[in-house]
Design a protein around this motif. Sequence first.
Motif, PDB file in Angstrom:
ATOM      1  N   VAL A   9       0.954  -1.327  -0.053  1.00  0.00           N
ATOM      2  CA  VAL A   9       0.029  -0.060   0.033  1.00  0.00           C
ATOM      3  C   VAL A   9       0.871   1.226  -0.031  1.00  0.00           C
ATOM      4  CG1 VAL A   9      -1.545   1.320   1.167  1.00  0.00           C
ATOM      5  CG2 VAL A   9      -1.884  -1.307   1.103  1.00  0.00           C
ATOM      6  N   GLN A  10       0.661   2.242  -0.860  1.00  0.00           N
ATOM      7  CA  GLN A  10       1.259   3.619  -0.932  1.00  0.00           C
ATOM      8  C   GLN A  10       1.417   4.001   0.666  1.00  0.00           C
ATOM      9  OE1 GLN A  10       2.948   5.040  -3.224  1.00  0.00           O
ATOM     10  NE2 GLN A  10       3.085   3.364  -4.721  1.00  0.00           N
ATOM     11  N   ARG A  11       2.216   4.687   0.967  1.00  0.00           N
ATOM     12  CA  ARG A  11       2.524   5.181   2.123  1.00  0.00           C
ATOM     13  C   ARG A  11       2.249   6.811   2.311  1.00  0.00           C
ATOM     14  NH1 ARG A  11       5.925   2.273   0.314  1.00  0.00           N
ATOM     15  NH2 ARG A  11       7.269   3.958  -0.189  1.00  0.00           N
ATOM     16  N   ARG A  53      -0.854   7.773 -16.109  1.00  0.00           N
ATOM     17  CA  ARG A  53      -0.479   6.771 -15.007  1.00  0.00           C
ATOM     18  C   ARG A  53       0.573   7.215 -14.151  1.00  0.00           C
ATOM     19  NH1 ARG A  53       1.178   2.934 -17.970  1.00  0.00           N
ATOM     20  NH2 ARG A  53      -0.686   1.822 -17.947  1.00  0.00           N
ATOM     21  N   ALA A  54       1.613   7.683 -14.564  1.00  0.00           N
ATOM     22  CA  ALA A  54       2.537   8.303 -13.595  1.00  0.00           C
ATOM     23  C   ALA A  54       2.128   9.556 -12.762  1.00  0.00           C
ATOM     24  CB  ALA A  54       3.866   8.731 -14.339  1.00  0.00           C
ATOM     25  N   LEU A  55       1.308  10.339 -13.249  1.00  0.00           N
ATOM     26  CA  LEU A  55       1.032  11.378 -12.734  1.00  0.00           C
ATOM     27  C   LEU A  55       0.046  11.297 -11.565  1.00  0.00           C
ATOM     28  CD1 LEU A  55       0.526  13.719 -15.953  1.00  0.00           C
ATOM     29  CD2 LEU A  55       2.063  14.141 -13.821  1.00  0.00           C
ATOM     30  N   TRP A  56      -0.853   9.996 -11.911  1.00  0.00           N
ATOM     31  CA  TRP A  56      -1.997   9.584 -11.019  1.00  0.00           C
ATOM     32  C   TRP A  56      -1.056   8.967  -9.814  1.00  0.00           C
ATOM     33  CZ3 TRP A  56      -7.319   9.212 -10.782  1.00  0.00           C
ATOM     34  CH2 TRP A  56      -7.651   8.240  -9.689  1.00  0.00           C
ATOM     35  N   ALA A  57      -0.381   8.379  -9.957  1.00  0.00           N
ATOM     36  CA  ALA A  57       0.514   7.548  -8.789  1.00  0.00           C
ATOM     37  C   ALA A  57       1.073   8.702  -7.832  1.00  0.00           C
ATOM     38  CB  ALA A  57       1.366   6.675  -9.237  1.00  0.00           C
ATOM     39  N   GLU A  58       1.353   9.815  -8.522  1.00  0.00           N
ATOM     40  CA  GLU A  58       2.238  10.722  -7.856  1.00  0.00           C
ATOM     41  C   GLU A  58       1.032  11.872  -6.909  1.00  0.00           C
ATOM     42  OE1 GLU A  58       5.423  14.438  -8.341  1.00  0.00           O
ATOM     43  OE2 GLU A  58       4.966  13.107 -10.165  1.00  0.00           O
ATOM     44  N   ASN A  59      -0.053  12.071  -7.678  1.00  0.00           N
ATOM     45  CA  ASN A  59      -0.832  13.193  -7.052  1.00  0.00           C
ATOM     46  C   ASN A  59      -2.237  12.655  -6.737  1.00  0.00           C
ATOM     47  OD1 ASN A  59       1.006  15.412  -8.053  1.00  0.00           O
ATOM     48  ND2 ASN A  59       0.805  14.798  -9.970  1.00  0.00           N
ATOM     49  N   CYS A  60      -2.847  11.831  -7.308  1.00  0.00           N
ATOM     50  CA  CYS A  60      -4.172  11.400  -7.056  1.00  0.00           C
ATOM     51  C   CYS A  60      -4.487  10.186  -6.082  1.00  0.00           C
ATOM     52  CB  CYS A  60      -4.652  11.225  -8.612  1.00  0.00           C
ATOM     53  SG  CYS A  60      -4.562  12.453  -9.719  1.00  0.00           S
ATOM     54  N   GLN A  61      -3.453   9.300  -6.278  1.00  0.00           N
ATOM     55  CA  GLN A  61      -3.540   8.151  -5.452  1.00  0.00           C
ATOM     56  C   GLN A  61      -3.919   8.120  -4.050  1.00  0.00           C
ATOM     57  OE1 GLN A  61      -1.056   5.074  -7.119  1.00  0.00           O
ATOM     58  NE2 GLN A  61      -0.709   4.280  -5.081  1.00  0.00           N
ATOM     59  N   PRO A  62      -3.191   9.113  -3.300  1.00  0.00           N
ATOM     60  CA  PRO A  62      -3.485   9.251  -1.850  1.00  0.00           C
ATOM     61  C   PRO A  62      -4.991   9.360  -1.549  1.00  0.00           C
ATOM     62  CG  PRO A  62      -1.699  10.494  -2.443  1.00  0.00           C
ATOM     63  CD  PRO A  62      -2.195   9.829  -3.704  1.00  0.00           C
ATOM     64  N   CYS A  63      -5.814   9.904  -2.512  1.00  0.00           N
ATOM     65  CA  CYS A  63      -7.170   9.993  -2.097  1.00  0.00           C
ATOM     66  C   CYS A  63      -7.968   9.257  -2.941  1.00  0.00           C
ATOM     67  CB  CYS A  63      -7.697  11.391  -2.236  1.00  0.00           C
ATOM     68  SG  CYS A  63      -7.167  12.811  -1.307  1.00  0.00           S
ATOM     69  N   HIS A  64      -7.753   9.005  -3.967  1.00  0.00           N
ATOM     70  CA  HIS A  64      -8.527   8.276  -5.004  1.00  0.00           C
ATOM     71  C   HIS A  64      -8.317   6.600  -4.882  1.00  0.00           C
ATOM     72  CE1 HIS A  64     -10.845  11.519  -6.553  1.00  0.00           C
ATOM     73  NE2 HIS A  64      -9.828  12.163  -6.536  1.00  0.00           N
ATOM     74  N   GLY A  65      -7.096   6.184  -4.362  1.00  0.00           N
ATOM     75  CA  GLY A  65      -6.677   4.914  -4.336  1.00  0.00           C
ATOM     76  C   GLY A  65      -5.714   4.718  -5.629  1.00  0.00           C
ATOM     77  N   GLY A  68      -8.465   3.819  -8.413  1.00  0.00           N
ATOM     78  CA  GLY A  68      -9.396   4.816  -8.565  1.00  0.00           C
ATOM     79  C   GLY A  68     -10.737   4.361  -7.963  1.00  0.00           C
ATOM     80  N   GLN A  69     -10.759   3.553  -7.154  1.00  0.00           N
ATOM     81  CA  GLN A  69     -11.887   3.308  -6.243  1.00  0.00           C
ATOM     82  C   GLN A  69     -12.248   4.071  -5.149  1.00  0.00           C
ATOM     83  OE1 GLN A  69     -10.793  -0.868  -5.543  1.00  0.00           O
ATOM     84  NE2 GLN A  69     -12.119  -1.665  -7.480  1.00  0.00           N
ATOM     85  N   GLY A  70     -11.715   5.080  -5.033  1.00  0.00           N
ATOM     86  CA  GLY A  70     -11.849   6.134  -3.842  1.00  0.00           C
ATOM     87  C   GLY A  70     -11.546   5.482  -2.678  1.00  0.00           C
ATOM     88  N   ASP A  71     -10.474   4.701  -2.366  1.00  0.00           N
ATOM     89  CA  ASP A  71     -10.267   4.229  -1.239  1.00  0.00           C
ATOM     90  C   ASP A  71      -8.812   4.300  -0.878  1.00  0.00           C
ATOM     91  OD1 ASP A  71      -8.992   2.703  -3.245  1.00  0.00           O
ATOM     92  OD2 ASP A  71      -9.452   0.608  -2.576  1.00  0.00           O
ATOM     93  N   GLY A  72      -8.296   5.331  -1.365  1.00  0.00           N
ATOM     94  CA  GLY A  72      -6.855   5.767  -0.797  1.00  0.00           C
ATOM     95  C   GLY A  72      -6.733   6.070   0.746  1.00  0.00           C
ATOM     96  N   PRO A  73      -5.493   6.029   1.092  1.00  0.00           N
ATOM     97  CA  PRO A  73      -5.481   6.339   2.601  1.00  0.00           C
ATOM     98  C   PRO A  73      -5.921   7.524   3.156  1.00  0.00           C
ATOM     99  CG  PRO A  73      -3.090   6.584   1.741  1.00  0.00           C
ATOM    100  CD  PRO A  73      -4.168   6.096   0.506  1.00  0.00           C
TER     101      PRO A  73
END
Length: 593
Positions: A9-11, A53-65, A68-73
């Motif tokens: 899981v991303q930290r 994809r790279a931009l998502w992992a860096e900027n969006c993943q913490p919230c959106h997971g 993209g299921q809306g389950d980020g930390p």
Amino acid sequence: MRQKCRLNVQRLTLNVSFLLILSGLIIYTSPSRLFAAPPAQAPDVPPSVSDGRALWAENCQPCHGPAGQGDGPASANIPDPLPNMTDPENAWQYVPTENFDVIKNGRIEKLMPPWGNQLSDAQIWDLTAYIWSLSLKPEEIAAGETIFSQQCAACHGSSGAGDGPEASAPMVSFTDLAAMSQRSQAKLQANFQASEAHTSLNSLSDQELRQVLSYVRTFSFKLPQRNGVLKGQVINASTGQPLGNLEVTLRIIENNVEVERLTTQADSAGNYTFEKLPTDHSILYVVEGRYKDITYFSNQPGLFTPNSSETTLDLKVYETTPSAEAVSVSQFHYLMTFKPEAINVVQVFMLSNSGNKTYVGTEGRTMPFALPANAQNVTFEDDPTGQRFIKVDSGYTDTEPVTPGENTSSIVAVYNLPYKDTLTIAVPLPADVVSANVLMQAQGAKLSSEQLEFVETGEFQGTSFSIFSAADLKKDQPLTFQLTNLDKLTFPAETSAPGAVAPAGSVDQNLLRWIVIGLGAAVIVFVAVGYPYLRPQAAGQETTAEDADLRRQKLLLMLARLDEVFEAGELDRQVYHRARAKYKTELAQLMEG
């Protein structure tokens, strides 16, 4: 056998209050954003899903997971549920320009910050394309391509530009970025059904129509190339011979999430091939196979190097043995953090197997072990079904086989130890231990032991720990140490209330993970930078001259990814330098060879 892939899981975490303040500052400094945002302009070139994809992992993943299921930390801190972008029904209604506007200008009422001050319009369009791809399955696109080629290309042209040999002027061009960026998939479907020119295609089912319209979008959104070929061979590493006719599964991993799974059958010589794979070097591959009721995974990640459409990834399987002679505890980590009236403990045994057969124990039971006598609230990590660890009279026993190699299995127990002024802890050892580390949060306690030596006080993710170590501990001698000054402990403000004993499961597992990394478990660093299903290399395995060049390229990619993670602030400096030194050393050896 319950060996499984362990997701990393991303930290990253986001503070919602900070987002609100940031959003307020942006609005304050940009008065025009108090009014309706202007319509989004069309992209200049087809947006790239791969770049998004790279931009998502860096900027969006913490919230959106990650998927993209809306389950980020950070999603737990946001009052309203985040959208599930993997839902095809939701995605069918997305208008690209509307998604672009939301990303660029934000939705403050939903705690969505504006990214227009951090990302260029081209990058925001790449993110828009990536969001569109989250609900798609590659097989759907492939099916749509087949339908388009057979029933649509004659008029719309093979490139979707409306220039097919049977085209009637004027024809819609699916490459028109201005037009396509204003249309949702639902709008494309409505236009199709309203056109008299499509009456001959009324035989298409709803699913087929959606498939072909999803493919139509690829004329304006650039998908990753799927021209990659991965080949490999199943090897029985106990005999050194190929093993044929085994079912082989390929797991495709993106942003630390499995996004696709393919299955094939190895031929009689153990050879297998997977074709039409995405070749982005940010995508990783893991080969899986099951032999004698045990699941095995490839020792290394598979990936495509730049400008390459071919890669190899073998799968090694093993015969089994009931003998634990080759099994040892290669690493033992004991982490202690203090709460009023109890110590939270995370205890980790890393198991290695120096033999050439998988240790399976007897009657499905492999590694017996015990915990300190006064352990309470015991739970185990990596046991989602609650069936891996069995309670027995002497303590517990593991049911997980131990495959050959270093650190191929782990036993992670989490529990509480009640205390008063002093406490003596005796940890039974299930096997001889090569190296041991005890980490105690620096809150005023003192540790003394005849077996442990003080090493240093280290910082891990902003928390200070006293570090002790030992080597070559014997199975028949428990690791014993005494804690004193427990009546003089200091606690953070939120835990200062007497009697507040945290449950064992509340221990910060991310903190433990960083500590283990910092103590030299370099394979876990590999996990942190992009290979969540890592299986350490089998004992005695060496890089051959044949694949040395490919290994050099992969090491360069790993070093680049490690640098990116560190520069993004996601990796401790100590961890970064140790991991980088390890990979650079291996790279230098290959260069010299």
